[in-house]
Design a protein around this motif. Structure first.
Motif, PDB file in Angstrom:
ATOM      1  N   LYS A 306       0.820  -1.209   0.000  1.00 14.57           N
ATOM      2  CA  LYS A 306       0.000   0.000   0.000  1.00 14.57           C
ATOM      3  C   LYS A 306       0.856   1.262   0.000  1.00 14.57           C
ATOM      4  N   VAL A 307       1.969   1.224   0.745  1.00 12.49           N
ATOM      5  CA  VAL A 307       2.860   2.381   0.806  1.00 12.49           C
ATOM      6  C   VAL A 307       3.473   2.650  -0.566  1.00 12.49           C
ATOM      7  N   LYS A 308       3.903   1.591  -1.241  1.00 16.20           N
ATOM      8  CA  LYS A 308       4.496   1.758  -2.579  1.00 16.20           C
ATOM      9  C   LYS A 308       3.476   2.309  -3.575  1.00 16.20           C
ATOM     10  N   GLN A 309       2.249   1.828  -3.463  1.00 17.40           N
ATOM     11  CA  GLN A 309       1.179   2.332  -4.333  1.00 17.40           C
ATOM     12  C   GLN A 309       0.921   3.814  -4.062  1.00 17.40           C
ATOM     13  N   LYS A 310       0.915   4.174  -2.788  1.00 21.98           N
ATOM     14  CA  LYS A 310       0.680   5.569  -2.418  1.00 21.98           C
ATOM     15  C   LYS A 310       1.771   6.473  -2.984  1.00 21.98           C
ATOM     16  N   PHE A 311       3.024   6.023  -2.885  1.00 22.49           N
ATOM     17  CA  PHE A 311       4.127   6.828  -3.400  1.00 22.49           C
ATOM     18  C   PHE A 311       4.049   6.944  -4.920  1.00 22.49           C
ATOM     19  N   ALA A 312       3.667   5.859  -5.576  1.00 23.72           N
ATOM     20  CA  ALA A 312       3.556   5.862  -7.040  1.00 23.72           C
ATOM     21  C   ALA A 312       2.516   6.863  -7.522  1.00 23.72           C
ATOM     22  N   THR A 313       1.435   7.022  -6.759  1.00 25.66           N
ATOM     23  CA  THR A 313       0.384   7.970  -7.158  1.00 25.66           C
ATOM     24  C   THR A 313       0.716   9.400  -6.757  1.00 25.66           C
ATOM     25  N   GLY A 314       1.691   9.567  -5.849  1.00 28.62           N
ATOM     26  CA  GLY A 314       2.075  10.908  -5.420  1.00 28.62           C
ATOM     27  C   GLY A 314       1.052  11.571  -4.505  1.00 28.62           C
ATOM     28  N   GLU A 315       0.269  10.758  -3.810  1.00 29.46           N
ATOM     29  CA  GLU A 315      -0.768  11.300  -2.928  1.00 29.46           C
ATOM     30  C   GLU A 315      -0.149  12.129  -1.800  1.00 29.46           C
ATOM     31  N   THR A 316      -0.601  13.372  -1.660  1.00 26.76           N
ATOM     32  CA  THR A 316      -0.055  14.269  -0.645  1.00 26.76           C
ATOM     33  C   THR A 316      -1.007  14.407   0.542  1.00 26.76           C
ATOM     34  N   GLY A 317      -0.469  14.965   1.630  1.00 26.36           N
ATOM     35  CA  GLY A 317      -1.275  15.186   2.832  1.00 26.36           C
ATOM     36  C   GLY A 317      -1.126  14.049   3.832  1.00 26.36           C
ATOM     37  N   THR A 318      -1.792  14.200   4.989  1.00 25.29           N
ATOM     38  CA  THR A 318      -1.704  13.203   6.054  1.00 25.29           C
ATOM     39  C   THR A 318      -3.044  12.532   6.311  1.00 25.29           C
ATOM     40  N   LYS A 319      -2.997  11.236   6.518  1.00 24.18           N
ATOM     41  CA  LYS A 319      -4.163  10.472   6.949  1.00 24.18           C
ATOM     42  C   LYS A 319      -3.991   9.993   8.387  1.00 24.18           C
ATOM     43  N   PHE A 320      -2.738   9.945   8.831  1.00 28.08           N
ATOM     44  CA  PHE A 320      -2.452   9.337  10.126  1.00 28.08           C
ATOM     45  C   PHE A 320      -2.809  10.230  11.311  1.00 28.08           C
ATOM     46  N   LYS A 321      -3.151  11.497  11.070  1.00 21.30           N
ATOM     47  CA  LYS A 321      -3.551  12.358  12.178  1.00 21.30           C
ATOM     48  C   LYS A 321      -4.829  11.832  12.833  1.00 21.30           C
ATOM     49  N   LYS A 322      -5.602  11.060  12.087  1.00 19.52           N
ATOM     50  CA  LYS A 322      -6.846  10.510  12.637  1.00 19.52           C
ATOM     51  C   LYS A 322      -6.608   9.223  13.422  1.00 19.52           C
ATOM     52  N   ALA A 323      -5.401   8.651  13.283  1.00 17.60           N
ATOM     53  CA  ALA A 323      -5.126   7.366  13.917  1.00 17.60           C
ATOM     54  C   ALA A 323      -4.947   7.529  15.427  1.00 17.60           C
ATOM     55  N   LYS A 324      -5.468   6.579  16.171  1.00 15.73           N
ATOM     56  CA  LYS A 324      -5.296   6.556  17.616  1.00 15.73           C
ATOM     57  C   LYS A 324      -4.264   5.487  17.969  1.00 15.73           C
ATOM     58  N   PRO A 325      -3.520   5.687  19.073  1.00 14.28           N
ATOM     59  CA  PRO A 325      -2.535   4.671  19.460  1.00 14.28           C
ATOM     60  C   PRO A 325      -3.167   3.287  19.560  1.00 14.28           C
ATOM     61  N   GLY A 326      -2.506   2.340  18.903  1.00 19.31           N
ATOM     62  CA  GLY A 326      -3.002   0.956  18.946  1.00 19.31           C
ATOM     63  C   GLY A 326      -3.777   0.528  17.726  1.00 19.31           C
ATOM     64  N   GLU A 327      -4.148   1.459  16.828  1.00 21.83           N
ATOM     65  CA  GLU A 327      -4.912   1.086  15.638  1.00 21.83           C
ATOM     66  C   GLU A 327      -3.977   0.562  14.551  1.00 21.83           C
ATOM     67  N   PRO A 328      -4.382  -0.474  13.802  1.00 22.56           N
ATOM     68  CA  PRO A 328      -3.536  -1.012  12.717  1.00 22.56           C
ATOM     69  C   PRO A 328      -3.242   0.066  11.675  1.00 22.56           C
ATOM     70  N   ILE A 329      -1.986   0.142  11.239  1.00 21.49           N
ATOM     71  CA  ILE A 329      -1.608   1.217  10.321  1.00 21.49           C
ATOM     72  C   ILE A 329      -2.227   1.041   8.930  1.00 21.49           C
ATOM     73  N   THR A 330      -2.568  -0.191   8.579  1.00 21.30           N
ATOM     74  CA  THR A 330      -3.134  -0.424   7.239  1.00 21.30           C
ATOM     75  C   THR A 330      -4.479   0.280   7.066  1.00 21.30           C
ATOM     76  N   ASN A 331      -5.099   0.695   8.170  1.00 24.42           N
ATOM     77  CA  ASN A 331      -6.372   1.426   8.083  1.00 24.42           C
ATOM     78  C   ASN A 331      -6.185   2.842   7.566  1.00 24.42           C
ATOM     79  N   PHE A 332      -4.924   3.324   7.547  1.00 20.61           N
ATOM     80  CA  PHE A 332      -4.718   4.734   7.261  1.00 20.61           C
ATOM     81  C   PHE A 332      -3.770   5.005   6.082  1.00 20.61           C
ATOM     82  N   ILE A 333      -3.345   3.955   5.415  1.00 19.78           N
ATOM     83  CA  ILE A 333      -2.459   4.160   4.253  1.00 19.78           C
ATOM     84  C   ILE A 333      -3.310   4.400   3.008  1.00 19.78           C
TER      85      ILE A 333
END
Length: 333
Positions: A306-333
């Motif tokens: 998912k990270v490689k796909q995100k970089f390939a598309t050049g998607e900017t901005g943050t999604k992880f600001k919504k993440a809470k400690p303990g949540e799986p990171i794949t929910n926010f990539i």
């Protein structure tokens, strides 16, 4: 010599100077385009350093500089346009986003590894086996400043001994993540503790003080485990868990003190410096090979894709600001 001859000679000399200056400027611009600069968190720094060293073997002409001035320091340079990549052990803050926007700097947010914050005690401490999030909040929360000074104030079952605290400085991502996880609010930490950005000094402090408690990135515990006791943390399911073995971090068992580590890449650098894109491509393709060896935890396979796909598309901005400690990171990539 006639005036006309002198004028021609002077004109020719001026032309040569302009030509030399232009060649030097072009050469300087080309050199800048081949350079890649990274600065940021001490936690995660060994990963970027390992990647840069291996990249240099594949591309000997590459000029990659890697520094560590803390997450806050890295973002300050990044949002000022001074570096291409910021290493971070937390997500970018709103005020940092605003600073980046004021300089027209967009960023691509890329998680590159996982880390578990290790709660550490002195090797001779035989009473602190497991701490609850509530107890950790009582120890590290801002309201405890000058008040929670002995172990029995944390838990009456603990001895009446002085509580000496060691932790990363308040401008580090590790401090932010820890205080968010145990108090519910980032930056909500006490100030009366021994603070430093150098986590090796924190290890020295705890290992040299029998009543001390501290926290560091998992790699610093692993490197010094013979000197320390690793304290378990009560997870959200009520079980006492530790970040070692590291499978506890990968499987999201060690919660809420597991976290992603990031690199933030300047979109401007990607668009104007081919060397930056080449280096980040190499980073995402190969970093997992050295993550474990430098004391961190590789992302799940699904996350790397998912990270490689995100970089390939050049998607900017943050999604992880919504993440809470303990949540799986794949929910926010």
């Amino acid at each position: 010599m006639s005036f006309r001859s002198r004028f021609k000679d002077s004109l020719f000399l001026t032309f040569l100077m302009i030509l030399a200056s232009s060649i030097t400027a072009c050469s300087g611009n080309e050199e800048k385009k081949s350079q890649v600069s990274i600065d940021g968190a001490a936690v995660g720094f060994p990963i970027s350093l390992a990647v840069a060293e291996e990249y240099g073997k594949v591309k000997p002409e590459a000029k990659v500089s890697v520094a560590s001035s803390g997450t806050g320091g890295g973002f300050s340079k990044f949002c000022n346009g001074d570096i291409d990549i910021a290493g971070a052990s937390r997500t970018i803050r709103d005020e940092e986003i605003k600073k980046c926007q004021s300089k027209n700097i967009q960023f691509v947010e890329l998680p590159v590894a996982l880390d578990g914050i290790a709660v550490i005690a002195n090797r001779k401490n035989n009473f602190v086996k497991c701490l609850t999030i509530k107890e950790l909040g009582k120890i590290w929360g801002g309201k405890s400043d000058g008040k929670i000074l002995a172990w029995n104030q944390v838990n009456p079952k603990f001895p009446n001994e002085k509580l000496k605290l060691y932790a990363p400085s308040s401008d580090t991502g590790t401090f932010d993540y820890m205080t968010q996880a145990v108090t519910g609010k980032a930056k909500n930490g006490r100030t009366d503790y021994t603070a430093t950005q150098n986590q090796n000094l924190l290890v020295q402090g705890v290992s040299g003080d029998e009543t001390a408690l501290g926290y560091v990135g998992i790699s610093y515990y692993i490197q010094n485990q013979e000197k320390l006791n690793l304290v378990a943390v009560e997870s959200l399911t009520g079980k006492c868990e530790k970040p070692v073995p590291v499978d506890n971090v990968i499987k999201n068992i060690y919660t809420p003190l597991s976290r992603p580590l990031f690199i933030y890449v300047s979109k401007k650098s990607l668009d104007t410096k081919p060397a930056v894109k080449e280096f980040v491509d190499f980073y995402l393709e190969n970093s997992w090979k050295w993550v474990d060896s430098v004391g961190y935890v590789a992302l799940p396979d699904e996350a790397y894709l998912k990270v490689k796909q995100k970089f390939a598309t050049g998607e900017t901005g943050t999604k992880f600001k919504k993440a809470k400690p303990g949540e799986p990171i794949t929910n926010f990539i």
